[in-house]
Design a protein around this motif. Structure first.
Motif, short mmCIF file in Angstrom:
data_model
loop_
_atom_site.label_atom_id
_atom_site.label_comp_id
_atom_site.label_asym_id
_atom_site.label_seq_id
_atom_site.Cartn_x
_atom_site.Cartn_y
_atom_site.Cartn_z
N GLY A 80 23.89 1.24 -3.29
CA GLY A 80 22.60 0.55 -3.31
C GLY A 80 21.58 1.35 -2.53
O GLY A 80 21.93 2.24 -1.75
N TYR A 81 20.31 1.02 -2.74
CA TYR A 81 19.24 1.77 -2.08
C TYR A 81 18.49 0.88 -1.10
O TYR A 81 18.19 -0.28 -1.41
CB TYR A 81 18.26 2.34 -3.11
N LEU A 82 18.18 1.43 0.07
CA LEU A 82 17.40 0.70 1.07
C LEU A 82 16.05 1.38 1.25
O LEU A 82 15.95 2.48 1.79
CB LEU A 82 18.14 0.65 2.41
N GLY A 83 15.01 0.73 0.74
CA GLY A 83 13.66 1.24 0.90
C GLY A 83 12.77 0.15 1.48
O GLY A 83 13.19 -1.01 1.60
N TYR A 84 11.54 0.53 1.83
CA TYR A 84 10.63 -0.41 2.48
C TYR A 84 9.27 -0.42 1.75
O TYR A 84 8.78 0.63 1.33
CB TYR A 84 10.39 -0.02 3.94
N ALA A 85 8.70 -1.60 1.64
CA ALA A 85 7.35 -1.72 1.12
C ALA A 85 6.41 -1.88 2.31
O ALA A 85 6.58 -2.79 3.12
CB ALA A 85 7.24 -2.94 0.21
N VAL A 86 5.45 -0.99 2.44
CA VAL A 86 4.46 -1.10 3.51
C VAL A 86 3.38 -2.06 3.03
O VAL A 86 2.71 -1.80 2.02
CB VAL A 86 3.87 0.27 3.87
N ILE A 130 0.81 -1.23 0.00
CA ILE A 130 0.00 0.00 0.00
C ILE A 130 0.84 1.28 0.00
O ILE A 130 0.29 2.36 -0.14
CB ILE A 130 -0.99 0.03 1.19
N SER A 131 2.15 1.15 0.16
CA SER A 131 2.98 2.34 0.12
C SER A 131 4.46 1.96 0.08
O SER A 131 4.81 0.79 0.30
CB SER A 131 2.71 3.24 1.33
N PHE A 132 5.30 2.95 -0.20
CA PHE A 132 6.75 2.79 -0.10
C PHE A 132 7.28 3.82 0.89
O PHE A 132 6.91 4.99 0.83
CB PHE A 132 7.43 3.02 -1.45
N TRP A 133 8.16 3.38 1.79
CA TRP A 133 8.84 4.30 2.69
C TRP A 133 10.32 4.32 2.37
O TRP A 133 10.90 3.32 1.95
CB TRP A 133 8.62 3.90 4.14
N ASN A 134 10.94 5.47 2.59
CA ASN A 134 12.35 5.65 2.28
C ASN A 134 13.23 5.45 3.51
O ASN A 134 12.82 5.73 4.64
CB ASN A 134 12.61 7.07 1.74
N ASN A 135 14.45 5.00 3.27
CA ASN A 135 15.49 5.10 4.28
C ASN A 135 16.66 5.86 3.67
O ASN A 135 17.04 6.92 4.15
CB ASN A 135 15.94 3.72 4.77
N GLY A 136 17.21 5.36 2.57
CA GLY A 136 18.28 6.09 1.93
C GLY A 136 19.27 5.17 1.25
O GLY A 136 19.03 3.97 1.13
N LEU A 146 17.50 12.83 8.57
CA LEU A 146 18.14 11.97 9.56
C LEU A 146 19.51 11.50 9.09
O LEU A 146 20.48 11.51 9.85
CB LEU A 146 17.26 10.76 9.87
N ASN A 147 19.58 11.06 7.84
CA ASN A 147 20.86 10.57 7.32
C ASN A 147 21.92 11.67 7.31
O ASN A 147 23.08 11.43 7.67
CB ASN A 147 20.68 9.97 5.93
N ASP A 148 21.54 12.88 6.93
CA ASP A 148 22.48 14.00 6.92
C ASP A 148 22.93 14.35 8.35
O ASP A 148 24.13 14.53 8.62
CB ASP A 148 21.85 15.24 6.27
#
Length: 354
Positions: free
Chosen positions: A250-256, A158-164, A292-294
């Motif tokens: 590489g990219y780290l993202g999340y699927a909700v 239902i959504s994608f969330w980012n981490n970085g 947050l990452n910065d």
């Protein structure tokens, strides 16, 4: 005289009985209605399980979603958040969701690759040059295709969330050139593409749950790992790893994801409110992840506990040359059309792409 004694006994027994069962002695009125307690038995509970710390982009987004739902649907829905793998580790949360033991998770893309091979596209090294490329992929046809694959397993994305973007760390030596990886062992998420990546660089790879990474590094079971700054910071990995390369490889993202049977069984008005709360949380998460990452990279630098190297364009091209064969290896599993879309995005956003 005997009749008075008998009456007295009956009265005494009645009084004791009234006290024991909790009836008021001087009123026949019913007990007061407690609206809050009465509603608890009818409240819909959403158990939201995830494996990272509360102060990470995913952890904070989960808490914000729960807060918004409480504000809008407190009498009807409760979101219970279980962070740090306290309910299920990333190894078991997919099965638990599919069974309906929990209702909501937000696994990393890599954790979906075993069951859904197309998700390997997001583990390809240097596939996405920047956040704009990631956003275009997730909000377009690529994201739609990936989410569509989940429905066959009683899930709904239902959504994608980012981490970085991910960086690499090591306890042994700086990681600047491909040969610097040789002879080392790195922890990775459960993904064949990530395994191939480290093998191509001359290193070994060990798949393990995120909750085990810190102790494995401390014990020396692994020499290094790859992760986002927020995860390196929140899990204190910067305190036990001496070297870090800002590689953005590489990219780290999340699927909700929700349990599909549960989600489709919700009343339409409740589902609508949950979607609004989730959309608001997703927008908030996108801004928060970068901040947050910065911020936490600055905290790591200030700590003086790591030697940090920023990968140059020339050095990145050395890595790309070593890692290029992975694209051909993955094409059969994810399909030529999807790979073509990934490559097209990379060339669109990467002005230094060879």
């Amino acid at each position: 005289m005997r009749s008075f004694v008998t009456i007295g006994i009956f009265v005494l027994v009645g009084l004791i009985t009234a006290i024991l069962i909790g009836f008021p002695l001087h009123s026949s009125k019913p007990l007061p209605y407690d609206a809050e307690q009465a509603g608890l038995k009818d409240r819909i509970v959403i158990k939201f399980s995830h494996v990272v710390a509360e102060n990470t982009p995913k952890g904070l987004a989960a808490e914000r979603f729960a807060k918004l739902v409480h504000e809008r649907l407190s009498d009807r829905v409760e979101v219970q958040v279980y962070p740090n793998g306290t309910l299920y580790t990333d190894k078991h949360e997919l099965d638990a969701l599919s069974r309906g033991d929990i209702q909501m998770i937000a696994p990393s893309f890599s954790n979906l690759t075993s069951a859904f091979p197309s998700w390997k596209a997001f583990d390809l090294p240097f596939a996405f040059p920047n956040q704009q490329a990631v956003d275009e992929a997730l909000q377009g046809e690529i994201g739609k295709q990936l989410l569509g694959e989940l429905t066959n397993a009683n899930m709904r994305g239902i959504s994608f969330w980012n981490n970085g973007f991910k960086q690499v760390t090591s306890a042994q030596r700086p990681l600047i050139h491909p040969e610097d990886f040789a002879g080392q062992t790195f922890r990775i998420l459960p993904s064949e593409v990530l395994e191939q990546q480290f093998h191509a660089l001359g290193a070994e790879a060990v798949m393990m749950p995120f909750t085990e990474v810190y102790h494995s590094v401390v014990r020396g079971d692994v020499d290094g790992q790859e992760n986002t700054i927020s995860n390196i910071y929140s899990k204190r990995l910067y305190q036990v790893q001496r070297y870090m390369t800002i590689s953005n490889h590489g990219y780290l993202g999340y699927a909700v994801i929700v349990n599909r049977s549960f989600w489709e069984g919700l009343p339409a008005d409740i589902r609508h409110e949950l979607e609004l709360a989730l959309a608001e949380t997703t927008q908030w998460n996108r801004k928060l992840a970068q901040q947050l990452n910065d911020q936490q990279l600055n905290e790591i630098k200030k700590s003086g506990m790591m030697t940090i190297h920023q990968l140059t364009v020339k050095e990145r091209d050395e890595w790309l040359k070593k890692l290029a064969p992975i694209y051909e290896q993955v094409e059969q599993e994810i399909g030529a059309p999807l790979l073509a879309q990934i490559k097209s995005l990379r060339h669109k956003y990467d002005t230094h792409s060879p």
